[in-house]
Design an enzyme around this catalytic site. Structure first.
Site, PDB file in Angstrom:
ATOM      1  N   CYS A  86       0.703  -1.069  -0.032  1.00  0.00           N
ATOM      2  CA  CYS A  86       0.086   0.093   0.112  1.00  0.00           C
ATOM      3  C   CYS A  86       0.935   1.221  -0.064  1.00  0.00           C
ATOM      4  O   CYS A  86       2.162   1.352  -0.216  1.00  0.00           O
ATOM      5  CB  CYS A  86      -1.155   0.039   1.238  1.00  0.00           C
TER       6      CYS A  86
ATOM      7  N   ASP B  95      -3.562   1.401   9.819  1.00  0.00           N
ATOM      8  CA  ASP B  95      -5.011   2.331   9.855  1.00  0.00           C
ATOM      9  C   ASP B  95      -5.634   2.140  11.432  1.00  0.00           C
ATOM     10  O   ASP B  95      -6.038   3.232  11.864  1.00  0.00           O
ATOM     11  CB  ASP B  95      -5.998   1.830   9.166  1.00  0.00           C
TER      12      ASP B  95
HETATM   13  P1  RI2 Z   1      -0.310   6.482   6.522  1.00  0.00           P
HETATM   14  C1  RI2 Z   1      -3.794   3.562   4.225  1.00  0.00           C
HETATM   15  O1  RI2 Z   1      -5.249   3.440   3.857  1.00  0.00           O
HETATM   16  C2  RI2 Z   1      -3.109   2.328   3.859  1.00  0.00           C
HETATM   17  O2  RI2 Z   1      -3.931   1.224   4.451  1.00  0.00           O
HETATM   18  C3  RI2 Z   1      -1.901   2.572   4.563  1.00  0.00           C
HETATM   19  O3  RI2 Z   1      -1.239   1.515   5.065  1.00  0.00           O
HETATM   20  C4  RI2 Z   1      -2.366   3.364   6.041  1.00  0.00           C
HETATM   21  O4  RI2 Z   1      -3.658   4.152   5.442  1.00  0.00           O
HETATM   22  C5  RI2 Z   1      -1.675   4.179   6.657  1.00  0.00           C
HETATM   23  O5  RI2 Z   1      -1.258   5.302   5.906  1.00  0.00           O
HETATM   24  P2  RI2 Z   1      -6.005   4.227   2.594  1.00  0.00           P
HETATM   25  O6  RI2 Z   1      -6.559   5.295   3.089  1.00  0.00           O
HETATM   26  O7  RI2 Z   1      -0.861   7.300   7.532  1.00  0.00           O
HETATM   27  O8  RI2 Z   1      -5.254   3.889   1.544  1.00  0.00           O
HETATM   28  O9  RI2 Z   1       0.952   5.783   7.104  1.00  0.00           O
HETATM   29  O10 RI2 Z   1      -7.402   3.135   2.558  1.00  0.00           O
HETATM   30  O11 RI2 Z   1      -0.073   7.328   5.383  1.00  0.00           O
END
Ligand code: RI2
Length: 320
Positions: free
Chosen positions: A125, A194
């Site tokens: 991700c 998350d």
């Molecule tokens: P940071 C994201 O969720 C991903 O799952 C990623 O690993 C997590 O948030 C943490 O992101 P999405 O918004 O706060 O893509 O480390 O569904 O950037």
């Protein structure tokens, strides 16, 4: 940006990533407080609470979002008057945004120390803070290489490879299902989070649990980079993290789905990695084993069991 505009952008994932949505919500609450015309303090508080509810309800899984809203709204009930309430919201929102940026910087430094010269890292991700660790290791002169997954269905891997490319990090781009094929080339897995529950389970982008399982089977260490505001206080009282299930259209075009009446498309956006697959969670308060998640909730979020007991007592009193 206005509250409805921010809420819409979080829902549609134009603003995404657990840390970014938390900061966007704090910013929206601050801007709302600055422009809100209310006849008195109760009217101001009610309007702020309504805005907080709208923002907190946009996406259900990333606990950074309700945590940020909680931090910004805390103390509103003790304000002397509207101006005191307004300046309190602005102060707490700015404070949260500042400390969030500092947390990412601190985690980058701590996390980078776990990366050795010559390491090949797998990430899944697009995590701002996981990438910050990788980029910090690269900046400090370590020769590293990254495998980044595509991340179906929303392709957050495209953002990851762009960021790594621009930072000059040698990167391999693979489809999610290729993780097992390359796991023996990997020295370390780093992902974001998350939500982290009281037992140290990590809720992150769908596929993370599969990556973790593959890494554990291959004896590859896995670390999670997560600011303390991604820990979920309400899991102390048994609340489960809700896993967001997004529109089937993200997975299969609606026109094709229409021709398949016996097929149901499922699209959970997150999964849960059990603590036994995680070696360390790197927070701005230091690296901890996942089993110490409770300490982070208690010490750094300040929401120990007492706060919930208090709120439960209030509920009981109301019931009587
Ligand atoms: P940071 C994201 O969720 C991903 O799952 C990623 O690993 C997590 O948030 C943490 O992101 P999405 O918004 O706060 O893509 O480390 O569904 O950037």
């Amino acid at each position: 940006m206005s509250v409805p505009e921010t809420a819409e952008k979080i829902k549609s994932m134009e603003i995404r990533g657990a840390g970014r949505i938390a900061r966007a919500a704090a910013e929206a609450l601050r801007d709302h407080a600055l422009t809100l015309k209310a006849k008195d303090l109760p009217a101001f508080t009610a309007a702020m609470e309504q805005a907080a509810g709208i923002l907190a309800d946009t996406r259900p899984t990333a606990v950074s979002l309700p945590n940020a809203v909680h931090i910004v709204m805390a103390g509103l009930d003790r304000a002397k008057d509207t101006e005191d309430a307004r300046s309190g919201v602005v102060r707490r929102a700015d404070g949260f945004i500042r400390s969030s940026h500092h947390a990412v910087e601190d985690i980058a430094r701590y996390g980078a120390r776990h990366i050795r010269d010559g390491d090949t890292i797998l990430t899944h991700c697009n995590s701002e803070v996981a990438l910050a660790c990788i980029i910090e290791a690269h900046r400090s002169g370590k020769e590293i290489e990254v495998f980044a997954t595509e991340v179906r269905p929303r392709n957050q891997g495209h953002i990851t490879i762009r960021t790594l490319n621009d930072a000059g990090v040698k990167t391999n781009f693979i489809v999610d299902s290729a993780v097992r094929s390359f796991i023996h080339d990997i020295d370390l897995v780093i992902v974001g989070a998350d939500a982290v529950t009281v037992n140290g389970a990590v809720v992150n982008k769908i596929g993370t649990a599969m990556v973790a399982h593959t890494a554990a089977e291959a004896r590859v260490n896995m670390i999670v980079a997560a600011e303390t505001y991604k820990f979920a206080p309400r899991t102390i009282i048994g609340e489960l993290i809700q896993i967001e299930e997004r529109s089937p259209d993200e997975v299969l075009p609606a026109a094709m789905a229409k021709t398949l009446p016996n097929v149901t498309v499922r699209n959970p956006a997150f999964d849960v990695t059990p603590p036994e697959y995680i070696d360390l969670i790197v927070t701005e308060a230091g690296a901890i084993p996942p089993q110490m998640a409770y300490v982070i909730i208690r010490e750094y979020l300040g929401w120990g069991i007492e706060e919930f007991q208090k709120s439960l007592e209030i509920n009981h009193r109301v019931e009587e």
